[in-house]
Scaffold this active site. Structure first.
Site, mmCIF file in Angstrom:
data_model
loop_
_atom_site.group_PDB
_atom_site.id
_atom_site.type_symbol
_atom_site.label_atom_id
_atom_site.label_comp_id
_atom_site.label_asym_id
_atom_site.label_seq_id
_atom_site.Cartn_x
_atom_site.Cartn_y
_atom_site.Cartn_z
ATOM 1 N N GLU A 1 6.488 74.781 22.210
ATOM 2 C CA GLU A 1 5.468 75.975 22.062
ATOM 3 C C GLU A 1 5.861 76.764 21.150
ATOM 4 O O GLU A 1 4.931 76.981 20.163
ATOM 5 C CB GLU A 1 5.216 76.847 23.573
ATOM 6 C CG GLU A 1 4.725 76.110 24.733
ATOM 7 C CD GLU A 1 4.749 76.919 25.975
ATOM 8 O OE1 GLU A 1 5.847 77.219 26.253
ATOM 9 O OE2 GLU A 1 3.486 77.224 26.444
ATOM 10 N N GLU B 1 6.998 71.971 31.626
ATOM 11 C CA GLU B 1 6.871 73.171 32.696
ATOM 12 C C GLU B 1 6.348 72.741 33.918
ATOM 13 O O GLU B 1 6.731 73.369 34.977
ATOM 14 C CB GLU B 1 5.884 74.322 32.128
ATOM 15 C CG GLU B 1 6.693 75.146 31.021
ATOM 16 C CD GLU B 1 6.289 74.506 29.405
ATOM 17 O OE1 GLU B 1 5.977 73.382 29.421
ATOM 18 O OE2 GLU B 1 6.572 75.351 28.450
HETATM 19 N N1 3HC Z 1 17.251 76.849 30.789
HETATM 20 C C1 3HC Z 1 18.346 77.160 31.010
HETATM 21 N N2 3HC Z 1 19.461 76.258 31.405
HETATM 22 C C2 3HC Z 1 19.098 75.152 30.754
HETATM 23 C C3 3HC Z 1 17.987 74.716 30.337
HETATM 24 C C4 3HC Z 1 16.818 75.698 30.303
HETATM 25 N N3 3HC Z 1 15.640 75.449 29.865
HETATM 26 N N4 3HC Z 1 17.675 73.406 30.287
HETATM 27 C C5 3HC Z 1 18.960 72.950 30.230
HETATM 28 N N5 3HC Z 1 19.791 73.847 30.796
HETATM 29 C C6 3HC Z 1 21.224 73.878 31.259
HETATM 30 C C7 3HC Z 1 21.416 72.703 32.457
HETATM 31 O O1 3HC Z 1 21.497 73.468 33.624
HETATM 32 C C8 3HC Z 1 22.837 72.302 32.147
HETATM 33 O O2 3HC Z 1 23.677 73.506 32.569
HETATM 34 P P1 3HC Z 1 24.996 73.209 33.322
HETATM 35 O O3 3HC Z 1 25.747 72.439 32.425
HETATM 36 O O4 3HC Z 1 25.721 74.779 33.464
HETATM 37 O O5 3HC Z 1 24.852 72.495 34.347
HETATM 38 C C9 3HC Z 1 22.911 72.364 30.547
HETATM 39 O O6 3HC Z 1 21.911 73.099 30.181
HETATM 40 C C10 3HC Z 1 22.873 71.089 29.926
HETATM 41 O O7 3HC Z 1 21.573 70.393 30.735
HETATM 42 P P2 3HC Z 1 21.577 68.799 30.965
HETATM 43 O O8 3HC Z 1 22.676 68.479 31.880
HETATM 44 O O9 3HC Z 1 20.233 68.550 31.693
HETATM 45 O O10 3HC Z 1 21.668 68.140 29.582
HETATM 46 P P3 3HC Z 1 20.914 66.807 28.881
HETATM 47 O O11 3HC Z 1 21.423 66.720 27.729
HETATM 48 O O12 3HC Z 1 20.929 65.620 30.101
HETATM 49 O O13 3HC Z 1 19.373 67.346 29.048
HETATM 50 C C11 3HC Z 1 17.528 68.736 28.398
HETATM 51 C C12 3HC Z 1 18.983 68.425 28.057
HETATM 52 C C13 3HC Z 1 16.682 67.542 28.114
HETATM 53 C C14 3HC Z 1 17.236 70.001 27.858
HETATM 54 C C15 3HC Z 1 17.443 69.249 29.994
HETATM 55 O O14 3HC Z 1 18.297 69.919 30.469
HETATM 56 C C16 3HC Z 1 16.003 69.729 30.261
HETATM 57 O O15 3HC Z 1 15.083 68.826 30.385
HETATM 58 N N6 3HC Z 1 16.030 70.834 30.387
HETATM 59 C C17 3HC Z 1 14.921 71.747 30.893
HETATM 60 C C18 3HC Z 1 13.579 71.324 29.867
HETATM 61 C C19 3HC Z 1 12.483 72.367 30.346
HETATM 62 O O16 3HC Z 1 11.728 71.896 31.424
HETATM 63 N N7 3HC Z 1 11.951 73.580 29.683
HETATM 64 C C20 3HC Z 1 10.904 74.161 30.092
HETATM 65 C C21 3HC Z 1 11.568 75.587 30.713
HETATM 66 S S1 3HC Z 1 10.241 76.643 31.380
HETATM 67 C C22 3HC Z 1 9.559 77.416 29.877
HETATM 68 O O17 3HC Z 1 9.749 76.960 28.972
HETATM 69 C C23 3HC Z 1 8.436 78.158 29.967
HETATM 70 C C24 3HC Z 1 7.583 78.465 28.877
HETATM 71 O O18 3HC Z 1 6.315 77.969 28.919
HETATM 72 C C25 3HC Z 1 7.304 80.016 28.871
#
Ligand code: 3HC
Ligand code: NAI
Length: 730
Positions: free
Chosen positions: A108, A128
């Site tokens: 975004e 999301e």
């Molecule tokens: N917030 C906080 N922590 C996060 C995070 C996030 N958005 N994304 C990843 N992390 C953390 C994980 O919990 C993990 O922490 P840990 O080692 O303490 O367990 C660490 O980052 C590494 O994550 P992964 O083990 O998943 O690492 P990968 O490299 O395999 O994947 C990734 C990375 C593709 C970014 C995956 O973590 C992911 O899909 N994250 C979520 C992405 C997401 O859905 N974002 C949307 C958030 S909601 C939002 O943005 C609302 C907005 O519209 C206002």
């Protein structure tokens, strides 16, 4: 500072810094806002580049802070939307340099920039919805304006992540580079200084609607309702896109915010976010000897073998090949080899087509090759072997003995058994420390779960190798201990038994399935059993002497060792009704292997006759009670699994259920669900059921459940410490 600034000529490069994924926490947002305002006011800065530290643009809003956020106050005070608005309104060009990932709020933010350059290996998506939310920082308003309603609808309602080459074709990013996206972005920023920006602001773009946009959105809601039963976020995403279609940008943003807040603190959002973190926590396995995910050294698997090309072996071979692993597939005779190789080749062709369509024919890594053979000696160079022959201990032992003499020293030997003793299988080999259970789920090339069943002797190297392999195969690995049926199937057994008892007591497969499907399961217990194949459980019951030739003569029809037993599934199998594979099971299908379950008068008549023959009185059971009758014993077994130390924690059980058993993700998993409805409720109902059915031991409340209720039902994250693992073997 969570956002760093450095100046390259007249370009300000702003770097988001919040390891590990540069999540946009409230602090990062404040910092970004300050730096953005600072550089927009600085006369020496002519253009701005936004990027993330360590080759990752941003993983989106910081999910960890959600539970601490009060949506009424905190979100309204300052939001990512405000940051996006400042970037978009800037009179100096802002270029996003997308490396690694731009997900959720990360994308975004990039959409609010005037230009987007992505590294060829970057991935973008509005994810999301998978967290029970909708894109709440302008994503639902900007993406449809940028790429059109149908493509945006698909991405936003599924949370699909697309690779950069696809993103450029869709129009999400302007170009991809194989070099440094930041360098490229700086170059572009310098080039576009002084050019008009209005046409680059997505908020100013008119929305291109297909003429049938209303029916497109309505149809999407119907489809999503079926696909994600009971999940709210997918539906609300469609409404946010409808706002983009119907309202001017500014009003659409207000509507998006309102819808976002309606989801933000919902139980479903909590469940989805719990499921997200649970998946990350199970990757951090540990054993009593102190070995763990950090200290163990996984080996890379280049060549793997699969023995048995039946239902499971086919999917496993495809899954390995898709991960660019060279596969040797072994069968027992020419006929089975030909059947298996045809099936594998057909699935691989379909997968190749899907991949090409998805990546829009962009060059991509090809699959690993699969060699089909009858010759076990071909396995001598395999790094890892996965046995997937019939569920029969004697056969499995014979195979492992052979593997022991053929495979190179150090080769890992895995069994796909769905519940046999790993230690007994390992005992016939020369390397019990290199034997482990790899329990895939059907169809193995699609299902996300890999239950990694640790035997008594399994070394940390084999555990870490297989856990690593699960990631390579794009699956979620969960380490569990060795016990009959392991974790997933151990919980499934009481659930299925309870469902079958309901048939004895007067209900129909359709009625029971409907209740569980309304709860959110993709399929009710009977449709699922038909899909999996009724013969699998039947063979296993024969193996355990519950039916078939090993059953002790004189055993009562509806009891085994004093416990209630229903022979209904056995009788169906004796009638040749194995489910979809034979065109009939609990339902009838249009053809052998058909997918459309239809009510089968034969089954109804058979049930009627069965009840009459056994003089069973029909019971009146409400829909609510059908649900509790089926789910609570499953949850109860989950507590027993924890008590026995077979799973490390409730999160492990939930990850297994969300990824392998069709449990609705927006309900978090069975253990999370129990914590949400309240442990006292589960206990009281189980006590009541058990009192009325003392011949069903799975209804007897587990000691752990009773202890937790006694302690005032602490939150799920405290169960591990409450447990203390007196019996843990993990
Ligand atoms: N917030 C906080 N922590 C996060 C995070 C996030 N958005 N994304 C990843 N992390 C953390 C994980 O919990 C993990 O922490 P840990 O080692 O303490 O367990 C660490 O980052 C590494 O994550 P992964 O083990 O998943 O690492 P990968 O490299 O395999 O994947 C990734 C990375 C593709 C970014 C995956 O973590 C992911 O899909 N994250 C979520 C992405 C997401 O859905 N974002 C949307 C958030 S909601 C939002 O943005 C609302 C907005 O519209 C206002
Ligand atoms: P299947 O009956 O579909 O296939 C078994 C295959 O093994 C057949 O093709 C057979 O020819 C082959 N085979 C038998 N003996 C062999 C030998 N000596 N050498 C080489 N090949 C031989 O069985 P399915 O369903 O694929 O199950 C395989 C294993 O996976 C079983 O242990 C089962 O419990 C387990 N499993 C099955 C699941 C399912 O949904 N079908 C799910 C998870 C695990």
């Amino acid at each position: 500072m969570a956002a760093l600034k450095h100046i390259v000529g007249s370009v300000a490069v702003i770097t988001i810094r919040n390891p590990p994924v540069n999540a946009l926490s409230p602090q990062v947002q404040v910092s970004l806002m300050e730096v953005l305002k600072d550089v927009t006011l600085d006369p020496s800065v002519k253009a701005i580049v936004l990027c993330g530290e360590n080759g990752k643009f941003s993983g989106g809003a910081d999910i960890r802070t959600f539970s601490k956020t009060d949506p009424k106050t905190d979100i309204k005070r300052m939001s990512l939307d405000d940051v996006n608005s400042v970037a978009e309104r800037s009179r100096k060009p802002v270029v996003a340099a997308v490396e690694g990932v731009a997900l959720g709020g990360g994308l975004e933010l990039a959409l609010a920039c005037h230009y987007r350059i992505a590294h060829v290996k970057a991935r973008v998506g509005l994810t999301e919805v998978l967290l029970g939310l909708l894109p709440g920082a302008g994503g639902t308003q900007r993406l449809p304006r940028l790429i059109g309603v149908p493509a945006a609808l698909d991405m936003i309602t599924t949370g699909k992540i697309v690779p950069a080459p696809v993103a450029v074709k869709l129009g999400i990013v302007d170009s991809v580079t194989e070099g440094s996206a930041v360098e490229e972005a700086i170059h572009l920023a310098q080039k576009v200084v002084g050019q008009p920006l209005e046409s680059r602001r997505i908020c100013s773009k008119p929305i291109q609607c297909p003429p049938n946009v209303d029916s497109l959105l309505n149809d999407a809601k119907v489809k999503l309702k079926k696909q994600f039963r009971g999940a709210e976020s997918h539906q609300v995403c469609v409404e946010a896109i409808r706002a983009a279609v119907q309202l001017p940008f500014a009003e659409g943003i207000v509507k998006e915010r309102e819808l976002f807040l309606s989801l933000f603190n919902s139980d479903q959002a909590k469940a989805c976010q719990y499921a997200f973190f649970a998946e990350r926590s199970v990757a951090k396995w540990t054993t009593p000897s102190g070995a763990n995910w950090k200290s163990a050294s996984p080996q890379t698997i280049r060549t793997a073998a699969v023995i048995g090309l039946g239902t499971m072996g086919q999917g496993i071979a495809v899954s390995l090949a898709k991960a660019q692993i060279q596969v040797i597939a072994v069968e027992q005779d020419e006929q089975q080899l030909e059947k298996g190789s045809k099936a594998v080749t057909a699935i691989l062709e379909r997968e190749t087509l899907k991949k090409q369509q998805f990546e829009l024919a962009h060059k991509s890594d090809s699959f690993g090759s699969v060699t089909f053979t009858l010759d076990f000696n071909a396995l001598k160079n395999a790094d890892l072997v996965i046995e997937a022959v019939y569920e029969n201990m004697a056969l499995k032992k014979e195979i492992f003995q052979r593997l022991s003499s053929i495979c190179k020293p150090g080769a890992f030997l895995c069994t796909n058994t769905s519940g046999l003793d790993i230690d007994e299988i390992a005992s016939v080999t020369d390397r019990p420390h290199l034997v482990i259970g790899t329990h895939f789920f059907s169809p193995a090339h699609l299902m996300k779960l890999l239950e990694v069943v640790r035997g008594y002797h399994s070394s940390s190297t084999i555990i870490s190798t297989v856990m690593n392999l699960s990631k390579v195969l794009n699956k979620v690995g969960v380490v569990v201990d060795n016990c009959p049926l392991f974790v997933g199937n151990r919980l499934l057994l009481p659930y299925i038994n309870q469902a079958v008892f309901l048939l004895e007591d007067g209900r129909t497969p359709e009625e029971v399935d409907q209740v569980l499907e309304e709860f959110g399961y993709a399929m009710g217990p009977f449709r699922m059993s038909d899909l999996a194949g009724l013969d699998i459980g039947w063979r296993s019951r024969m193996e355990f002497g519950l039916t078939g030739p090993k059953l002790l003569p004189g055993a009562p029809v509806r009891q085994r060792e004093g416990k209630r037993y229903s022979p209904l599934p056995d009788i169906l199998c004796e009638e040749g009704r194995f489910g979809q594979k034979s065109g009939k099971g609990w339902y009838q299908y249009e053809t052998v292997g058909g997918r459309n379950a239809a009510r089968d008068p034969w089954v109804h008549n058979f049930l009627h006759e069965y009840r009459r023959a056994h003089a069973i009185k029909q019971k009146n059971v409400s829909q609510g009670e059908i649900l509790e009758w089926c789910l609570y014993p499953l949850i109860n077994e989950g507590f027993k699994v924890l008590e026995d130390g077979i799973a490390s924690g409730p999160e492990d059980i939930d990850v297994i259920y969300n990824n392998g058993y069709g449990w609705p993700r927006h309900k978090g998993g069975p253990m999370f669900y129990a914590s949400m409805i309240g442990l006292p409720r589960v206990l009281v109902k189980l006590e009541e059921f058990y009192k009325n059915n003392p011949d069903i031991p799975s209804l007897k409340p587990s000691n752990l459940l009773k202890a937790l209720v006694k302690q005032g039902s602490p939150p799920l994250k405290e169960w591990r410490s409450q447990l203390g693992y007196p019996n843990s073997r993990l």
